[in-house]
Design a protein around this motif. Structure first.
Motif, PDB file in Angstrom:
ATOM      1  N   TYR A 471       0.850  -1.187   0.000  1.00  0.00           N
ATOM      2  CA  TYR A 471       0.000   0.000   0.000  1.00  0.00           C
ATOM      3  C   TYR A 471       0.893   1.246   0.000  1.00  0.00           C
ATOM      4  N   LEU A 472       0.828   1.981  -1.088  1.00  0.00           N
ATOM      5  CA  LEU A 472       1.702   3.125  -1.293  1.00  0.00           C
ATOM      6  C   LEU A 472       1.608   4.117  -0.137  1.00  0.00           C
ATOM      7  N   GLY A 473       2.743   4.376   0.478  1.00  0.00           N
ATOM      8  CA  GLY A 473       2.812   5.350   1.548  1.00  0.00           C
ATOM      9  C   GLY A 473       2.204   4.903   2.854  1.00  0.00           C
ATOM     10  N   MET A 474       1.789   3.639   2.948  1.00  0.00           N
ATOM     11  CA  MET A 474       1.164   3.172   4.186  1.00  0.00           C
ATOM     12  C   MET A 474       1.837   1.936   4.763  1.00  0.00           C
ATOM     13  N   GLY A 475       2.133   0.910   3.941  1.00  0.00           N
ATOM     14  CA  GLY A 475       2.760  -0.280   4.499  1.00  0.00           C
ATOM     15  C   GLY A 475       2.454  -1.536   3.712  1.00  0.00           C
ATOM     16  N   MET A 476       2.491  -2.692   4.398  1.00  0.00           N
ATOM     17  CA  MET A 476       2.337  -3.998   3.760  1.00  0.00           C
ATOM     18  C   MET A 476       1.254  -4.818   4.459  1.00  0.00           C
ATOM     19  N   VAL A 485      -1.465 -10.408   8.505  1.00  0.00           N
ATOM     20  CA  VAL A 485      -0.495  -9.593   9.242  1.00  0.00           C
ATOM     21  C   VAL A 485      -0.321  -8.265   8.512  1.00  0.00           C
ATOM     22  N   LEU A 486      -0.434  -7.193   9.281  1.00  0.00           N
ATOM     23  CA  LEU A 486      -0.261  -5.838   8.735  1.00  0.00           C
ATOM     24  C   LEU A 486       0.960  -5.180   9.377  1.00  0.00           C
ATOM     25  N   ILE A 487       1.765  -4.509   8.559  1.00  0.00           N
ATOM     26  CA  ILE A 487       2.882  -3.699   9.071  1.00  0.00           C
ATOM     27  C   ILE A 487       2.848  -2.367   8.332  1.00  0.00           C
ATOM     28  N   GLY A 488       2.669  -1.285   9.110  1.00  0.00           N
ATOM     29  CA  GLY A 488       2.617   0.013   8.450  1.00  0.00           C
ATOM     30  C   GLY A 488       2.354   1.133   9.425  1.00  0.00           C
ATOM     31  N   ASN A 489       2.014   2.279   8.864  1.00  0.00           N
ATOM     32  CA  ASN A 489       1.781   3.446   9.701  1.00  0.00           C
ATOM     33  C   ASN A 489       0.331   3.521  10.159  1.00  0.00           C
ATOM     34  N   LYS A 490      -0.003   4.616  10.802  1.00  0.00           N
ATOM     35  CA  LYS A 490      -1.341   4.791  11.359  1.00  0.00           C
ATOM     36  C   LYS A 490      -2.421   4.730  10.287  1.00  0.00           C
ATOM     37  N   LYS A 491      -2.104   5.250   9.074  1.00  0.00           N
ATOM     38  CA  LYS A 491      -3.080   5.251   7.991  1.00  0.00           C
ATOM     39  C   LYS A 491      -3.476   3.834   7.589  1.00  0.00           C
ATOM     40  N   LEU A 492      -2.499   2.921   7.558  1.00  0.00           N
ATOM     41  CA  LEU A 492      -2.801   1.538   7.188  1.00  0.00           C
ATOM     42  C   LEU A 492      -3.693   0.889   8.241  1.00  0.00           C
ATOM     43  N   MET A 493      -3.396   1.168   9.520  1.00  0.00           N
ATOM     44  CA  MET A 493      -4.217   0.584  10.589  1.00  0.00           C
ATOM     45  C   MET A 493      -5.656   1.099  10.495  1.00  0.00           C
ATOM     46  N   GLU A 494      -5.807   2.375  10.185  1.00  0.00           N
ATOM     47  CA  GLU A 494      -7.150   2.942  10.051  1.00  0.00           C
ATOM     48  C   GLU A 494      -7.859   2.362   8.839  1.00  0.00           C
ATOM     49  N   LYS A 511       8.714   8.170  19.178  1.00  0.00           N
ATOM     50  CA  LYS A 511       8.663   9.280  18.228  1.00  0.00           C
ATOM     51  C   LYS A 511       9.365  10.510  18.789  1.00  0.00           C
ATOM     52  N   LYS A 512       9.270  10.700  20.110  1.00  0.00           N
ATOM     53  CA  LYS A 512       9.937  11.834  20.738  1.00  0.00           C
ATOM     54  C   LYS A 512      11.448  11.726  20.605  1.00  0.00           C
ATOM     55  N   ARG A 513      11.940  10.487  20.553  1.00  0.00           N
ATOM     56  CA  ARG A 513      13.377  10.256  20.340  1.00  0.00           C
ATOM     57  C   ARG A 513      13.775  10.460  18.883  1.00  0.00           C
ATOM     58  N   GLY A 514      12.787  10.748  18.042  1.00  0.00           N
ATOM     59  CA  GLY A 514      13.082  10.975  16.633  1.00  0.00           C
ATOM     60  C   GLY A 514      13.071   9.716  15.799  1.00  0.00           C
ATOM     61  N   LEU A 515      12.512   8.616  16.330  1.00  0.00           N
ATOM     62  CA  LEU A 515      12.480   7.360  15.594  1.00  0.00           C
ATOM     63  C   LEU A 515      11.241   7.290  14.703  1.00  0.00           C
ATOM     64  N   THR A 516      11.359   6.543  13.605  1.00  0.00           N
ATOM     65  CA  THR A 516      10.215   6.257  12.744  1.00  0.00           C
ATOM     66  C   THR A 516       9.546   4.988  13.257  1.00  0.00           C
ATOM     67  N   VAL A 517       8.248   5.054  13.525  1.00  0.00           N
ATOM     68  CA  VAL A 517       7.540   3.943  14.164  1.00  0.00           C
ATOM     69  C   VAL A 517       6.529   3.324  13.205  1.00  0.00           C
ATOM     70  N   LEU A 518       6.556   1.982  13.082  1.00  0.00           N
ATOM     71  CA  LEU A 518       5.553   1.225  12.338  1.00  0.00           C
ATOM     72  C   LEU A 518       4.802   0.319  13.305  1.00  0.00           C
ATOM     73  N   TYR A 519       3.494   0.141  13.026  1.00  0.00           N
ATOM     74  CA  TYR A 519       2.660  -0.732  13.854  1.00  0.00           C
ATOM     75  C   TYR A 519       2.599  -2.120  13.223  1.00  0.00           C
ATOM     76  N   MET A 520       2.514  -3.149  14.075  1.00  0.00           N
ATOM     77  CA  MET A 520       2.333  -4.528  13.613  1.00  0.00           C
ATOM     78  C   MET A 520       1.014  -5.042  14.156  1.00  0.00           C
ATOM     79  N   ALA A 521       0.202  -5.592  13.254  1.00  0.00           N
ATOM     80  CA  ALA A 521      -1.093  -6.139  13.684  1.00  0.00           C
ATOM     81  C   ALA A 521      -1.259  -7.553  13.127  1.00  0.00           C
ATOM     82  N   LYS A 522      -1.786  -8.433  13.936  1.00  0.00           N
ATOM     83  CA  LYS A 522      -2.105  -9.794  13.505  1.00  0.00           C
ATOM     84  C   LYS A 522      -3.552 -10.066  13.874  1.00  0.00           C
ATOM     85  N   GLY A 523      -4.336 -10.471  12.855  1.00  0.00           N
ATOM     86  CA  GLY A 523      -5.756 -10.700  13.119  1.00  0.00           C
ATOM     87  C   GLY A 523      -6.467  -9.436  13.565  1.00  0.00           C
TER      88      GLY A 523
END
Length: 727
Positions: A471-476, A485-494, A511-523
């Motif tokens: 998914y362009l700009g969102m994840g896999m 299994v979903l891996i991506g940003n907030k937009k993909l989860m929504e 995120k406050k540390r400046g890291l890029t964060v991806l969410y992992m969802a199963k089921g």
């Protein structure tokens, strides 16, 4: 008389005029300069007589632009004011090639010197050196350019080295010492050749940076894609851009969507999704997808071209620094004139005064004292894969007191690394890593590559998947053993109605540390978080500490990355000031503001987005291997191996070189003073004067050669300077 004037390039605050029909000596150049000098808000007027151009810099908030335009129009007899050069010309200054005439003159004088050497040394024959001898006549003809320049300086009431050299050559030939005159001419022509070569190389480098976009692209004609030259594009053309292609226009996406790599412009390494209605800039890359872009700006009107034009102008307008060789030349002129006059007044002997003049005439103290040390230092730097584009930059590097640094590609590597895996379920970190690796197996996104590399380092194998969607700009999204299994940003989860719940609170510190964060969802349930960072170069902190120990008073981070990322990096490395989320011109403005505080600035960067700041700074340093061609051309120094330790080396080498130059000055000047004394008392002949030059030249060369193996104290790179990875 002026026969043609055109406005070659004009943006707010800067206008370049091309003046044709004027000779370099024409008084109309002064009239042109005076016509703009009284304008309120004019910051700088630069006359380039070789390039037949005038560059005006002004403050748009103070200058009456209507009045300025009217003044320009009064100069234009044959062309309509406001015309601009075609996009293909790049608005570069055409100065001709100064190397060929300089090379011809040096080769011709060298050939004569070689012929004399063969005749006198190998064949044992004599050579007449009188004014009317062949050698004397050739010496006079060869000295004509120098004599003309000397006369011009005298008319302008300037008594510089050229005046002294011209007088010495005339006196030598008149006294029957034509070979001595040729010695002076040979050294002078060699110096002119070196200067011409450096000038021409710089001109070609500036011209080549305009080749930063593609030459060919595809445009939409009646619904069909047709290949076209980028130079033929016009405003309103619809450009079709595919995966892997470089954007060649500034414009608006009218259909399609794509993942864009905007790092060449903004410095941000994340790929940015762009779709219908959004803007794109020339110089960025389409990493995935197909978009149709309506061109709003093409050629030299694009943002990239304007940045490159400003880079070219900044390079050309660098204020000349007072080099050690210039100081030696001024000293030599004063001492030479004074010693010659004093000898004649005290002794009344023309012959003794002439001998003293010949002792001081050969500019070894000027040329060799500085040039041999600089050449040895440049050679030593090259052995360490550090390219320094000239002695002036080597000299200035030791005088800096503030270092401005880009983030990505400079203090950090270009590739992201997996920093943390946070489990918020029954899955262990290893199990979450295996799930992530399995989903990202066929994804070429940099973050996916970081997951795969980390899993392979842990000897983890992927689970085969039956379905895989990107998914362009969102994840896999993938199906593993019947589970989604979903891996991506907030937009993909929504998009898949996955509730984040308290997960957002756990992601906030990352995120406050400046890291890029991806969410992992199963089921459709969040099971973990993946946090990514750019790896800090192992030497970054040690380099900053050493520069501070060596007298650098200020360190500044200027980057296109977001505030949290930049601030966290500044904290880790102990950088005093931080300016995040900057565009290229804003970076240059930060550098300019620091310079306005009477500070000398070194800028270190690696991309197009750093090029203008590199050119604005007193010394620009490009990270070579990973840096863009534009940044490397705009910089004064390139670290070919991307090793930040090169900053410490260049800074230390510069200071050591200046010490050696000063030592060489005393070697050369001391021997000259001895020669002056001996010549004044009649104990030295004109022939022996040449031997003094050989003696002090050998001493200078020996002293300068010490720099060939120069090496400062090695850095102590501590383990904590390396970014911590997932254990």
């Amino acid at each position: 008389m002026i026969n043609k004037v055109s406005v070659r390039h004009s943006i707010k605050g800067r206008t370049r005029l091309k003046i044709k029909g004027l000779k370099k000596s024409s008084p109309e150049w002064t009239e042109i300069e005076n016509s703009f000098a009284d304008f309120v808000g004019i910051l700088n007027i630069r006359i380039n007589k070789k390039g037949s151009s005038v560059i005006l810099r002004y403050d748009p908030t103070l200058t009456d632009e209507t009045k300025l335009k009217s003044t320009i129009e009064l100069l234009i007899p044959t062309e309509e004011a406001g015309s601009s050069c075609p996009s293909t010309c790049g608005c570069s200054i055409d100065t001709g090639n100064p190397v060929k005439p300089a090379l011809f003159r040096f080769a011709a004088i060298s050939a004569v010197m070689g012929g004399v050497f063969i005749r006198t040394t190998l064949l044992g024959l004599t050579v007449a050196e009188t004014l009317i001898s062949p050698l004397g006549i050739i010496a006079v003809i060869s000295a004509v350019p120098l004599i003309k320049s000397s006369l011009k300086s005298i008319r302008n009431k300037k008594f510089n080295l050229e005046v002294f050299l011209g007088a010495s050559i005339i006196a030598a030939v008149a006294a029957g010492e034509a070979l001595t005159a040729f010695e002076v001419l040979w050294i002078n022509s060699g110096a002119e050749l070196l200067k011409a070569w450096i000038t021409e190389r710089s001109r070609k480098s500036i011209a080549s940076i305009l080749d930063a976009t593609s030459h060919h692209t595809f445009i939409l004609v009646d619904g069909v894609e047709v290949e076209a030259e980028v130079s033929s594009l016009k405003k309103g053309s619809v450009v079709v851009l595919h995966t892997g292609e470089k954007v060649c226009v500034d414009g608006e996406i009218i259909s399609g969507e794509a993942l864009l790599d905007e790092s060449p412009i903004s410095g941000r390494m994340d790929f940015i999704p762009r779709g219908t209605g959004e803007s794109v800039l020339a110089g960025t890359f389409v990493r995935q997808g197909v978009i149709h872009v309506r061109a709003d700006k093409v050629g030299d009107e694009t943002y990239l071209a304007r940045i490159l034009s400003l880079v070219e102008d900044s390079l050309a307008n660098k204020a000349p620094i007072e080099q050690v060789a210039d100081k030696l030349a001024a000293t030599l002129v004063k001492v030479g004139f004074g010693a010659t006059a004093a000898t004649f007044l005290i002794t009344g002997s023309y012959w003794r005064a002439f001998t003293v003049m010949l002792v001081m005439a050969c500019p070894c103290a000027t040329i060799l004292a500085a040039s041999t040390a600089v050449s040895a230092a440049l050679s030593a730097a090259a052995k360490k894969n550090i390219l320094i584009k000239g002695g002036r930059y080597l000299e200035e590097a030791g005088k800096i007191d503030t270092v401005c640094l880009d983030k990505t590609g400079t203090l950090t590597t270009n590739e992201p690394v997996l920093d943390s895996i946070i489990s918020i379920s029954e899955f262990s970190e290893a199990e979450l890593l295996q799930l992530a690796y399995s989903v990202e197996t066929h994804n070429h996104h940099p973050l996916a590559q970081a997951v795969k590399k980390h899993a392979e380092d842990k000897n983890i194998s992927p689970i085969p998947h039956s379905v895989c969607e990107y998914y362009l700009g969102m994840g896999m999204r993938a199906e593993l053993e019947g589970d989604e299994v979903l891996i991506g940003n907030k937009k993909l989860m929504e998009e898949y109605n996955v509730a984040l719940g308290k997960t957002s609170a756990k992601a906030a510190p990352l995120k406050k540390r400046g890291l890029t964060v991806l969410y992992m969802a199963k089921g459709r349930t969040i099971v973990g978080l993946l946090a990514f960072d750019n790896l800090i170069r192992s030497e970054s902190k040690a380099v900053i500490n050493r520069l501070r120990q060596n007298g650098i008073r200020g360190t500044v981070l200027i980057t296109g990355d977001e505030k949290n990322t930049a601030s966290e990096l500044s904290r880790k490395l102990g950088i005093a000031e931080c300016y995040p989320s900057l565009m290229p011109q804003e970076k240059a403005e930060i550098v300019s503001n620091i310079q306005a505080e009477r500070k000398t600035v070194m800028m270190v960067g690696d991309g197009i987005n750093d090029a203008l700041a590199l050119a604005q700074s007193d010394i620009g340093v490009a990270m070579g291997a990973g840096g863009s061609e534009v940044a490397i051309e705009a910089a004064d120094i390139a670290l070919v191996n991307d090793d930040l330790e090169g900053l410490v080396y260049v800074h230390s080498l510069s200071r050591e070189t200046l010490k050696v130059v000063n030592q060489n000055f005393w070697i050369a000047t001391g021997s000259n003073l001895i020669g002056v004394i001996l010549g004044a008392v009649g104990a030295l002949s004109p022939v022996m004067a040449g031997m003094i030059h050989i003696a002090h030249s050998a001493g200078v060369l020996a002293n300068s050669s010490r720099l060939l193996n120069y090496s400062p104290e090695p850095l102590k790179i501590e383990s904590e300077t390396i970014e911590t990875k997932v254990s």
